[in-house]
Design a protein around this motif. Structure first.
Motif, mmCIF file in Angstrom:
data_model
loop_
_atom_site.group_PDB
_atom_site.id
_atom_site.type_symbol
_atom_site.label_atom_id
_atom_site.label_comp_id
_atom_site.label_asym_id
_atom_site.label_seq_id
_atom_site.Cartn_x
_atom_site.Cartn_y
_atom_site.Cartn_z
ATOM 1 N N GLY A 74 0.755 -1.219 -0.010
ATOM 2 C CA GLY A 74 -0.153 0.023 -0.128
ATOM 3 C C GLY A 74 0.893 1.217 -0.018
ATOM 4 N N ALA A 75 0.333 2.315 -0.670
ATOM 5 C CA ALA A 75 1.024 3.531 -0.675
ATOM 6 C C ALA A 75 0.087 4.593 -1.030
ATOM 7 C CB ALA A 75 2.257 3.585 -1.640
ATOM 8 N N VAL A 76 0.735 5.903 -0.636
ATOM 9 C CA VAL A 76 0.066 7.163 -1.128
ATOM 10 C C VAL A 76 1.255 8.161 -1.784
ATOM 11 C CG1 VAL A 76 -1.257 9.092 -0.332
ATOM 12 C CG2 VAL A 76 -1.710 6.959 0.812
ATOM 13 N N ILE A 77 0.754 8.566 -2.859
ATOM 14 C CA ILE A 77 1.926 9.512 -3.486
ATOM 15 C C ILE A 77 2.105 10.731 -2.389
ATOM 16 C CG2 ILE A 77 2.317 11.116 -5.354
ATOM 17 C CD1 ILE A 77 0.605 9.289 -7.049
ATOM 18 N N PRO A 78 3.456 11.115 -2.022
ATOM 19 C CA PRO A 78 3.613 12.182 -1.139
ATOM 20 C C PRO A 78 2.598 13.406 -1.215
ATOM 21 C CG PRO A 78 5.529 11.015 -1.828
ATOM 22 C CD PRO A 78 4.390 10.641 -2.810
ATOM 23 N N ALA A 79 2.454 13.876 -2.451
ATOM 24 C CA ALA A 79 1.646 15.136 -2.570
ATOM 25 C C ALA A 79 0.305 14.699 -1.894
ATOM 26 C CB ALA A 79 1.823 15.658 -3.984
ATOM 27 N N ARG A 81 -0.735 12.823 0.638
ATOM 28 C CA ARG A 81 -1.021 12.296 2.041
ATOM 29 C C ARG A 81 -1.389 13.050 2.875
ATOM 30 N NH1 ARG A 81 5.433 9.853 1.795
ATOM 31 N NH2 ARG A 81 4.759 7.994 0.440
ATOM 32 N N GLY A 82 -1.901 12.523 4.058
ATOM 33 C CA GLY A 82 -2.421 13.397 5.011
ATOM 34 C C GLY A 82 -4.031 13.946 4.640
ATOM 35 N N GLN A 83 -4.606 13.137 3.791
ATOM 36 C CA GLN A 83 -5.821 13.385 3.600
ATOM 37 C C GLN A 83 -6.874 12.423 3.967
ATOM 38 O OE1 GLN A 83 -6.279 14.828 -0.689
ATOM 39 N NE2 GLN A 83 -4.154 15.576 -0.553
ATOM 40 N N GLY A 84 -6.241 11.038 4.644
ATOM 41 C CA GLY A 84 -7.217 10.274 5.149
ATOM 42 C C GLY A 84 -7.132 9.086 3.992
ATOM 43 N N MET A 85 -6.463 9.132 3.076
ATOM 44 C CA MET A 85 -6.423 8.128 2.029
ATOM 45 C C MET A 85 -6.313 6.827 2.397
ATOM 46 S SD MET A 85 -5.360 9.826 -1.691
ATOM 47 C CE MET A 85 -6.022 11.598 -1.996
ATOM 48 N N ALA A 86 -5.256 6.564 3.367
ATOM 49 C CA ALA A 86 -4.744 5.320 3.753
ATOM 50 C C ALA A 86 -5.625 4.887 4.569
ATOM 51 C CB ALA A 86 -3.373 5.444 4.517
ATOM 52 N N ARG A 87 -6.090 5.631 5.526
ATOM 53 C CA ARG A 87 -7.241 5.218 6.391
ATOM 54 C C ARG A 87 -8.516 4.576 5.765
ATOM 55 N NH1 ARG A 87 -11.874 7.317 8.802
ATOM 56 N NH2 ARG A 87 -12.260 6.506 11.010
#
Length: 151
Positions: A74-79, A81-87
């Motif tokens: 799993g991963a989120v592109i750095p730009a 991150r912090g928007q709740g996508m991983a959760r």
């Protein structure tokens, strides 16, 4: 960016690879061949977060054993991150696993991924095993941690 501007859907390995290639923490991004080899003959779930039609995050897992799901990558592109996508991906994966009849989910991470560790613990994943660094050149940041959550 609000959640209304991105959405989660089941996607393809190609969608996942678009994100995988943009993760600076991954010194050896997975290849299509590695992924297909690992998934061969298994039930799997590839969740993608898209923003304006472009993949920006993913979560990939598979049936490891009867009733046991392994959340592999799993991963989120750095730009993004912090928007709740991983959760949101974690919760959608759990929902799908319950619906499919899995009894628990396992996931591995490393001590160096502090945000991931915090998210797992805050969502009732419990440490099941620690694997120390494989070589003397590695540090405590390289400790692998296996988590497990009962569904």
């Amino acid at each position: 960016m609000t959640q209304a501007q991105w959405h989660i859907h089941q996607g393809s390995i190609d969608d996942m690879l678009v994100v995988e290639q943009q993760i600076p923490e991954f010194s050896n991004p997975k290849t299509r061949e590695q992924i297909l080899q690992r998934l061969a003959g298994r039930t799997y779930l590839a969740l993608i977060v898209s923003c304006n039609g472009q993949p920006v995050a993913y979560k990939l897992g598979f049936e490891q054993a009867p009733k046991q799901f392994y959340s592999w990558l799993g991963a989120v592109i750095p730009a993004y991150r912090g928007q709740g996508m991983a959760r949101a991906l974690l919760l959608e994966q759990e929902r799908w696993c319950r619906e499919q009849g899995f009894s628990h989910i396992e996931v591995k991470s490393m001590n160096r991924f502090k945000t991931m560790l915090q998210m797992l613990v805050s969502h009732d994943y419990h440490i099941a095993e620690l694997t120390p660094p494989a070589t003397s050149s590695q540090t405590l940041l390289d400790v692998q941690i296996r988590f497990r959550k009962a569904l």
